[in-house]
Motif scaffolding. Structure first.
Motif, short mmCIF file in Angstrom:
data_model
loop_
_atom_site.label_atom_id
_atom_site.label_comp_id
_atom_site.label_asym_id
_atom_site.label_seq_id
_atom_site.Cartn_x
_atom_site.Cartn_y
_atom_site.Cartn_z
N THR A 3 0.82 -1.21 0.00
CA THR A 3 0.00 0.00 0.00
C THR A 3 0.85 1.26 0.00
N PHE A 4 1.90 1.27 0.83
CA PHE A 4 2.72 2.48 0.94
C PHE A 4 3.45 2.76 -0.37
N TRP A 5 3.91 1.69 -1.05
CA TRP A 5 4.63 1.88 -2.32
C TRP A 5 3.70 2.42 -3.39
N SER A 23 -10.26 0.76 11.27
CA SER A 23 -9.14 0.95 12.19
C SER A 23 -7.79 0.62 11.56
N GLY A 24 -7.79 0.09 10.32
CA GLY A 24 -6.54 -0.39 9.75
C GLY A 24 -6.03 0.36 8.55
N ALA A 25 -6.62 1.51 8.22
CA ALA A 25 -6.15 2.29 7.08
C ALA A 25 -5.05 3.26 7.50
N LEU A 26 -4.25 2.85 8.48
CA LEU A 26 -3.22 3.73 9.04
C LEU A 26 -2.21 4.14 7.98
N VAL A 27 -1.74 3.18 7.17
CA VAL A 27 -0.70 3.47 6.19
C VAL A 27 -1.19 4.49 5.17
N THR A 28 -2.37 4.25 4.63
CA THR A 28 -2.92 5.16 3.62
C THR A 28 -3.18 6.54 4.21
N GLU A 29 -3.76 6.59 5.40
CA GLU A 29 -4.03 7.88 6.04
C GLU A 29 -2.75 8.63 6.37
#
Length: 312
Positions: free
Chosen positions: A144-146, A251-257
């Motif tokens: 996701t981060f890439w 609660s798990g969209a931390l990387v995208t946010e």
């Protein structure tokens, strides 16, 4: 259906009670509290000051008594104060939840739509099935981060078409859509893989069933057979997947946010835990659990509407 609703709502209430009690117990057993942190940050505070602060905030009471007081206040609509943001917790929770639900809704809708179309293509065109499967594997294996950073470099830095992150200052839909496009696309691409593979497998199984052969013998068009007859039965596992994704992304969209600097629930929970804001962290976790269970309930209702044979 009414019995299902009543039973599941009771289950949700009991689950939230157990989750809150267990989380409160774990947090209470952790070393240090806000008063200890305040003393560490201000060397002028004396032990007497610490005792007065604990008495003021009820931290000198037994753990069970503090939990009951907190739960009573929450049931009355008093969510307490956020130590990290120095504002009432509700002022932080509701905007974060709204931001996440907007991001979640658009990304899940897009990923489910694209996944269903790819799945239908692979199920009806056997030659396209390997390509759909390969595309799904590629999307699922993309970090996701890439992908988010790549989209920022291409559309924000190189082309300058879209903002790199943040939220819209204005309230216009067009401006808000520009800020949502990159994070929604990132989540949609990563999540469409499961929808494509599940829908393709389910549609392939349904299209080989006896009732589909009967429909073909009656001369019905293939589009009618696919969407009116096969799709309602094949959609049941996809609906379940949709509900699971909704719960995990709240609660798990931390990387995208984090990549797109969006103030959502994932980032809020992370910041609250890292900042030892126990009240805000507990409220955010409970809110995420509530959304997850409500999404599961909605999926159960949708399954019964798609297939009335499912027992209520």
């Amino acid at each position: 259906m009414l019995r299902l609703l009543i039973g599941r709502l009771l289950q949700i209430a009991v689950t939230l009670l157990l989750v809150s009690a267990l989380t409160w117990l774990v947090m209470g057993a952790m070393p240090g509290d806000p008063v200890d942190l305040a003393m560490m940050s201000d060397p002028h505070l004396t032990p007497e000051d610490a005792m007065r602060m604990r008495a003021l905030h009820g931290a000198d009471q037994p753990l069970l008594q503090r939990y009951l007081a907190w739960a009573t206040a929450v049931l009355q609509g008093d969510f307490g104060h956020s130590r990290l943001f120095a504002v009432p917790a509700a002022q932080v929770l509701w905007p974060a939840l709204g931001s996440t639900l907007v991001l979640l809704g658009w990304s899940l809708a897009l990923s489910a739509l694209l996944g269903l179309l790819l799945g239908a293509l692979g199920a009806t065109q056997p030659r396209a099935a390997p390509a759909v499967d390969a595309l799904a594997i590629l999307a699922q294996s993309t970090p996701t981060f890439w992908l988010g950073i790549l989209l920022i470099i291409l559309f924000a830095v190189e082309l300058g078409w879209l903002p790199a992150g943040g939220t819209a200052e204005a309230s216009g839909l067009g401006d808000a859509a520009r800020y949502l496009l990159l994070p929604v696309t990132t989540l949609a691409i990563v999540n469409l893989a499961a929808y494509a593979r599940h829908s393709m497998a389910a549609l392939q199984a349904e299209l080989g069933a006896d009732y589909i052969r009967t429909a073909r013998m009656k001369g019905l068009p293939e589009s009618v057979i696919l969407w009116r007859h096969a799709f309602p039965n094949a959609a049941i596992p996809v609906v379940t997947l949709f509900a699971l994704d909704a719960g995990s992304l709240v609660s798990g969209a931390l990387v995208t946010e984090t990549i797109f600097a969006r103030p959502g629930m994932g980032k809020l929970i992370y910041d609250a835990i890292m900042g030892n804001d126990y009240n805000l962290a507990l409220l955010a976790l409970l809110l995420a659990a509530l959304v997850t269970m409500l999404a599961t309930l909605a999926a159960d209702i949708a399954q019964r509407l798609l297939d009335p044979r499912i027992a209520t």
